[in-house]
Design a protein around this motif. Structure first.
Motif, PDB file in Angstrom:
ATOM      1  N   GLN B   6       0.845  -1.188   0.000  1.00 55.04           N
ATOM      2  CA  GLN B   6       0.000   0.000   0.000  1.00 55.04           C
ATOM      3  C   GLN B   6       0.880   1.237   0.000  1.00 55.04           C
ATOM      4  O   GLN B   6       1.913   1.278   0.654  1.00 55.04           O
ATOM      5  CB  GLN B   6      -0.911   0.020   1.231  1.00 55.04           C
ATOM      6  CG  GLN B   6      -1.993  -1.039   1.204  1.00 55.04           C
ATOM      7  CD  GLN B   6      -2.993  -0.870   2.330  1.00 55.04           C
ATOM      8  OE1 GLN B   6      -3.066  -1.698   3.232  1.00 55.04           O
ATOM      9  NE2 GLN B   6      -3.784   0.187   2.257  1.00 55.04           N
ATOM     10  N   LYS B  22      -3.225   3.855  -2.896  1.00 60.97           N
ATOM     11  CA  LYS B  22      -2.967   2.812  -3.866  1.00 60.97           C
ATOM     12  C   LYS B  22      -2.717   1.469  -3.186  1.00 60.97           C
ATOM     13  O   LYS B  22      -2.183   1.409  -2.083  1.00 60.97           O
ATOM     14  CB  LYS B  22      -1.758   3.179  -4.731  1.00 60.97           C
ATOM     15  CG  LYS B  22      -2.004   4.422  -5.574  1.00 60.97           C
ATOM     16  CD  LYS B  22      -0.845   4.699  -6.509  1.00 60.97           C
ATOM     17  CE  LYS B  22      -1.156   5.929  -7.364  1.00 60.97           C
ATOM     18  NZ  LYS B  22      -0.086   6.222  -8.340  1.00 60.97           N
ATOM     19  N   CYS B  23      -3.099   0.416  -3.894  1.00 56.55           N
ATOM     20  CA  CYS B  23      -2.963  -0.939  -3.363  1.00 56.55           C
ATOM     21  C   CYS B  23      -2.478  -1.855  -4.467  1.00 56.55           C
ATOM     22  O   CYS B  23      -3.052  -1.871  -5.563  1.00 56.55           O
ATOM     23  CB  CYS B  23      -4.310  -1.420  -2.826  1.00 56.55           C
ATOM     24  SG  CYS B  23      -4.370  -3.183  -2.450  1.00 56.55           S
ATOM     25  N   TYR B  24      -1.449  -2.627  -4.160  1.00 58.56           N
ATOM     26  CA  TYR B  24      -0.923  -3.612  -5.094  1.00 58.56           C
ATOM     27  C   TYR B  24      -1.093  -4.987  -4.461  1.00 58.56           C
ATOM     28  O   TYR B  24      -0.424  -5.299  -3.473  1.00 58.56           O
ATOM     29  CB  TYR B  24       0.547  -3.307  -5.408  1.00 58.56           C
ATOM     30  CG  TYR B  24       0.720  -1.969  -6.079  1.00 58.56           C
ATOM     31  CD1 TYR B  24       0.860  -0.810  -5.323  1.00 58.56           C
ATOM     32  CD2 TYR B  24       0.716  -1.855  -7.461  1.00 58.56           C
ATOM     33  CE1 TYR B  24       0.981   0.433  -5.920  1.00 58.56           C
ATOM     34  CE2 TYR B  24       0.846  -0.615  -8.077  1.00 58.56           C
ATOM     35  CZ  TYR B  24       0.974   0.525  -7.301  1.00 58.56           C
ATOM     36  OH  TYR B  24       1.086   1.760  -7.894  1.00 58.56           O
ATOM     37  N   GLN B  68     -10.341  -0.921  -9.898  1.00 56.61           N
ATOM     38  CA  GLN B  68      -9.258  -1.878 -10.049  1.00 56.61           C
ATOM     39  C   GLN B  68      -8.811  -1.846 -11.499  1.00 56.61           C
ATOM     40  O   GLN B  68      -9.641  -1.868 -12.416  1.00 56.61           O
ATOM     41  CB  GLN B  68      -9.711  -3.291  -9.664  1.00 56.61           C
ATOM     42  CG  GLN B  68      -8.583  -4.306  -9.661  1.00 56.61           C
ATOM     43  CD  GLN B  68      -9.039  -5.703  -9.267  1.00 56.61           C
ATOM     44  OE1 GLN B  68     -10.175  -6.096  -9.520  1.00 56.61           O
ATOM     45  NE2 GLN B  68      -8.157  -6.473  -8.651  1.00 56.61           N
ATOM     46  N   ASP B  71      -3.848  -4.295 -14.302  1.00 58.73           N
ATOM     47  CA  ASP B  71      -2.778  -5.051 -13.629  1.00 58.73           C
ATOM     48  C   ASP B  71      -3.193  -5.479 -12.225  1.00 58.73           C
ATOM     49  O   ASP B  71      -2.355  -5.927 -11.433  1.00 58.73           O
ATOM     50  CB  ASP B  71      -1.491  -4.218 -13.575  1.00 58.73           C
ATOM     51  CG  ASP B  71      -1.661  -2.949 -12.747  1.00 58.73           C
ATOM     52  OD1 ASP B  71      -0.653  -2.266 -12.494  1.00 58.73           O
ATOM     53  OD2 ASP B  71      -2.811  -2.628 -12.355  1.00 58.73           O
ATOM     54  N   TYR B  72      -4.470  -5.311 -11.916  1.00 56.13           N
ATOM     55  CA  TYR B  72      -5.108  -5.713 -10.647  1.00 56.13           C
ATOM     56  C   TYR B  72      -4.820  -4.783  -9.475  1.00 56.13           C
ATOM     57  O   TYR B  72      -5.388  -4.996  -8.407  1.00 56.13           O
ATOM     58  CB  TYR B  72      -4.770  -7.162 -10.265  1.00 56.13           C
ATOM     59  CG  TYR B  72      -5.334  -8.155 -11.230  1.00 56.13           C
ATOM     60  CD1 TYR B  72      -4.531  -8.746 -12.201  1.00 56.13           C
ATOM     61  CD2 TYR B  72      -6.685  -8.485 -11.196  1.00 56.13           C
ATOM     62  CE1 TYR B  72      -5.051  -9.640 -13.120  1.00 56.13           C
ATOM     63  CE2 TYR B  72      -7.218  -9.383 -12.110  1.00 56.13           C
ATOM     64  CZ  TYR B  72      -6.401  -9.961 -13.061  1.00 56.13           C
ATOM     65  OH  TYR B  72      -6.925 -10.841 -13.968  1.00 56.13           O
ATOM     66  N   HIS B  73      -3.983  -3.764  -9.673  1.00 58.85           N
ATOM     67  CA  HIS B  73      -3.831  -2.843  -8.568  1.00 58.85           C
ATOM     68  C   HIS B  73      -5.104  -2.005  -8.434  1.00 58.85           C
ATOM     69  O   HIS B  73      -5.891  -1.896  -9.389  1.00 58.85           O
ATOM     70  CB  HIS B  73      -2.568  -1.983  -8.708  1.00 58.85           C
ATOM     71  CG  HIS B  73      -2.761  -0.644  -9.359  1.00 58.85           C
ATOM     72  ND1 HIS B  73      -2.702  -0.445 -10.722  1.00 58.85           N
ATOM     73  CD2 HIS B  73      -3.015   0.571  -8.811  1.00 58.85           C
ATOM     74  CE1 HIS B  73      -2.889   0.836 -10.985  1.00 58.85           C
ATOM     75  NE2 HIS B  73      -3.093   1.471  -9.853  1.00 58.85           N
ATOM     76  N   GLU B  75      -7.069   1.600  -6.655  1.00 63.70           N
ATOM     77  CA  GLU B  75      -6.913   2.930  -6.070  1.00 63.70           C
ATOM     78  C   GLU B  75      -8.221   3.353  -5.418  1.00 63.70           C
ATOM     79  O   GLU B  75      -9.309   3.122  -5.976  1.00 63.70           O
ATOM     80  CB  GLU B  75      -6.494   3.950  -7.135  1.00 63.70           C
ATOM     81  CG  GLU B  75      -5.119   3.669  -7.705  1.00 63.70           C
ATOM     82  CD  GLU B  75      -4.648   4.713  -8.699  1.00 63.70           C
ATOM     83  OE1 GLU B  75      -5.374   5.717  -8.912  1.00 63.70           O
ATOM     84  OE2 GLU B  75      -3.544   4.533  -9.253  1.00 63.70           O
ATOM     85  N   SER B  93      -6.142  -8.602  -0.234  1.00 65.09           N
ATOM     86  CA  SER B  93      -6.349  -9.332  -1.483  1.00 65.09           C
ATOM     87  C   SER B  93      -6.522 -10.814  -1.185  1.00 65.09           C
ATOM     88  O   SER B  93      -6.105 -11.305  -0.126  1.00 65.09           O
ATOM     89  CB  SER B  93      -5.187  -9.112  -2.456  1.00 65.09           C
ATOM     90  OG  SER B  93      -4.011  -9.809  -2.049  1.00 65.09           O
TER      91      SER B  93
END
Lengths: 112, 113
Positions: B6, B22-24, B68, B71-73, B75, B93
């Motif tokens: 994050q 943001k979240c990956y 989403q 690339d699946y990240h 926000e 996730s």
């Protein structure tokens, strides 16, 4: 509406004791139940996941049980250590939803 | 093992400003969840995405939006910030949206002054 309750709210034990944390939920139509650990101001660390069809899960010194019909789960911690001090949260996922519904947690202090 | 990432970890904003979190997710996890944890409270679900589509919605204010990406990240966009928005915002996730463990990121601590 699902409600998740955790008792006790806080617990202080001397090092080496075995202890049990309780989690209860009002609607038994859950898909799974997850136990987490949270250190102050930090993220949530997943400890154990129990599917609704399972009775218990074990990981190291931790054992979680689930009695879906009575709406209860327990987290058993064996031979507690000061490093176990944290807040422990249980959360349920309902059949019809993606989200986790959390209890308010048990704040555990293990005294050296 | 890879974990949920994050950014930023800390954010300070003034009232009425805008913030983007943001979240990956963990690689090969296709479902992302956002939660808000106020001071001394348990995490509350905001919204989730599966395969870039909104899959579930909780108590997310209309001032907030999320998406989403390919690339699946994910926000989380927050506008017209209020003092009460000050909280820890967690992204989680999972590999399987129904049965799998939700793995949480370290959170973004948002302070609104």
């Amino acid at each position: 509406k699902q409600e998740v309750t955790q008792i006790p709210a806080a617990l202080s034990v001397p090092e080496g004791e075995n202890l049990v944390l309780n989690c209860s939920f009002t609607d038994s139509a859950i898909y799974n139940l997850q136990w987490f650990r949270q250190d102050p101001g930090k993220g949530l660390t997943s400890l154990l996941l129990i599917q609704s069809s399972q009775r218990e899960q074990t990981s190291g010194r931790l054992n979680a049980s689930l009695d879906k019909s009575s709406g209860r789960s327990t987290l058993y911690i064996a031979a507690s250590q000061p490093g176990d001090s944290a807040t422990y949260l249980c959360a349920v996922k309902m059949d019809s939803s993606y989200k986790l519904i959390f209890g308010s947690g048990t704040r555990l202090l293990v005294r050296p | 093992a890879a974990g949920v990432i994050q950014s930023p970890r800390h954010l300070i904003k003034e009232k009425r400003e805008t913030a983007t979190l943001k979240c990956y997710p963990i690689p090969r996890h296709d479902t992302v969840y956002w939660y808000q944890q106020g001071p001394g409270q348990d995490p509350q679900f905001l919204i989730s995405f599966y395969e870039k589509m909104q899959s579930d919605k909780g108590s997310i204010p209309d001032r907030f939006s999320a998406q989403q990406f390919s690339d699946y990240h994910s926000e989380l966009n927050m506008s017209s910030l209020e003092l009460g928005d000050s909280a820890l915002y967690f992204c989680a996730s999972s590999r399987d949206r129904i049965t799998d463990t939700q793995y949480f990121g370290p959170g973004t601590r948002l302070t609104v002054l």
